[in-house]
Design an enzyme around this catalytic site. Structure first.
Site, short mmCIF file in Angstrom:
data_model
loop_
_atom_site.label_atom_id
_atom_site.label_comp_id
_atom_site.label_asym_id
_atom_site.label_seq_id
_atom_site.Cartn_x
_atom_site.Cartn_y
_atom_site.Cartn_z
N TYR A 230 0.80 -1.23 0.00
CA TYR A 230 0.00 0.00 0.00
C TYR A 230 0.82 1.28 0.00
CZ TYR A 230 -4.62 -1.96 -0.07
OH TYR A 230 -5.77 -2.59 -0.50
N MET A 241 -7.09 -0.22 6.09
CA MET A 241 -7.79 -1.24 6.89
C MET A 241 -9.22 -1.39 6.37
SD MET A 241 -6.85 -0.44 10.84
CE MET A 241 -7.58 1.21 10.83
N HIS A 242 -9.35 -1.79 5.09
CA HIS A 242 -10.68 -1.84 4.47
C HIS A 242 -11.71 -2.46 5.42
CE1 HIS A 242 -8.80 -1.03 0.53
NE2 HIS A 242 -7.93 -1.98 0.81
N ASP A 243 -11.43 -3.65 5.90
CA ASP A 243 -12.43 -4.42 6.64
C ASP A 243 -12.75 -3.82 8.00
OD1 ASP A 243 -11.03 -7.51 5.36
OD2 ASP A 243 -12.55 -6.17 4.53
#
Ligand code: RIB
Ligand code: CA
Length: 319
Positions: A230, A241-243
């Site tokens: 990233y 931290m998409h989730d």
């Protein structure tokens, strides 16, 4: 007790942060975790989920394995180049062995049993491909009355990552995504890349996590491959931290600002396969143009500093 929650996941480094957030939050009743293929094969996502729950001290939470491939077309590809071949930057083996046995019921049966037993509506947070959730809704349509909300990490309004048009969770199984997002009728929040990228964290934030104690250090140690991926995308050393953004909305409704839009999923085999089409034209019902898809809530903005503080406080505070 606060939110009754089930997480469907493909750990995955950002999944690990989402699980940390949920397991370290005292106002969350994490009923169960189901695993799905995705970032890495099902065998790895399942082993990782079990080890992570052990790391977070949550042997009380059952883990059941689900789909090892997409519903119809098996052209998904794992993302070992993002998360490491083991899904956790090559450090999965440093996590404690899970003491709790894998729940032999499998993902769909565990979901049905947990939902049927719940005495109030349950939030489901799918943070991987939507195959398990599509199977659940197809095989047990009556179960949807037990589901309060589905909060999905997936899709993109203006961006993709697996392709320029499609986000990984949707791209991995577009047919499943369409079944859940469009053909369903459960209140649904889509948490797309457009907001998850706003919530990126830098290595200073990660350093605070690492300095918080052995558990924070163990979690941060899972990030190197992910940060390496990233950093050029973000333009600074950090990660997305998409989730955790989706799970934050699942456990703190309203932490994300949402707008209601019709959403459809491209299931053709052209260059846009797996794209989420979010229709922001604000057409009136009398307009002749067709409005595809189903109207759901789409998360677009948040107070990013407050979000970063919320996640760190919850993870560190619960340690
Ligand atoms: O596109 C990001 C999503 O795909 C996240 O859920 C990540 O873990 C991967 O599953
Ligand atoms: Ca994921």
């Amino acid at each position: 007790m606060g939110t009754k929650l089930i997480i469907d996941t493909d750990p995955g480094v950002d999944d690990a942060f989402a699980l940390a957030l949920a397991t370290r939050s005292e106002d969350v009743d994490l009923l169960g975790v189901t695993t799905v293929f995705g970032n890495v094969p099902l065998s790895h996502t399942t082993a990782n989920a079990r080890r992570l729950l052990q790391l977070f001290g949550r042997e009380d939470v059952p883990v059941a394995a689900g789909a090892e491939r997409p519903l119809v077309y098996d052209n998904a590809k794992p993302a070992g180049f993002v998360h490491g071949q083991d899904g956790l930057s090559g450090h999965a083996g440093t996590l404690p062995e899970a003491k709790r046995a894998l729940d032999e019921r499998g993902a769909v049966r565990l979901l049905v049993d947990l939902l049927e037993a719940a005495d109030e509506p349950v939030t489901i947070a799918p943070i991987g491909p939507l195959t398990n959730i599509a199977l659940l809704l197809a095989a047990h349509p009556q179960i949807r009355e037990k589901i309060g909300r589905i909060v999905i990490m997936g899709g993109g309004v203006t961006k993709g990552n697996s392709t320029t048009a499609a986000e990984f969770n949707i791209w991995s199984d577009p047919e499943a995504a369409r079944r859940v997002l469009v053909d369903g009728d459960i209140p649904t929040v889509l948490v797309p890349l457009d907001i998850t990228h706003q919530c990126s964290v830098d290595t200073t934030w990660l350093g605070k996590l690492a300095a918080s104690g052995p558990l924070g250090a163990a979690l941060e140690a899972l990030t190197p491959t992910y940060v390496e991926h990233y950093t050029p995308i973000l333009g600074f050393p950090g990660m997305v931290m998409h989730d955790a953004v989706a799970v934050a909305e699942a456990i703190r409704p309203g932490i994300l600002d949402t707008e209601s839009y019709p959403v459809d999923v491209e299931c053709g085999f052209g260059p846009a396969r797996g794209a989420t089409l979010v229709d922001r034209r604000r057409l009136r019902s009398t307009d002749p143009q067709t409005v595809p898809g189903r109207t759901i809530d789409v998360a677009l903005t948040t107070d990013v500093d407050a979000f970063r503080g919320f996640v760190l406080d919850r993870i560190v505070g619960g340690l």
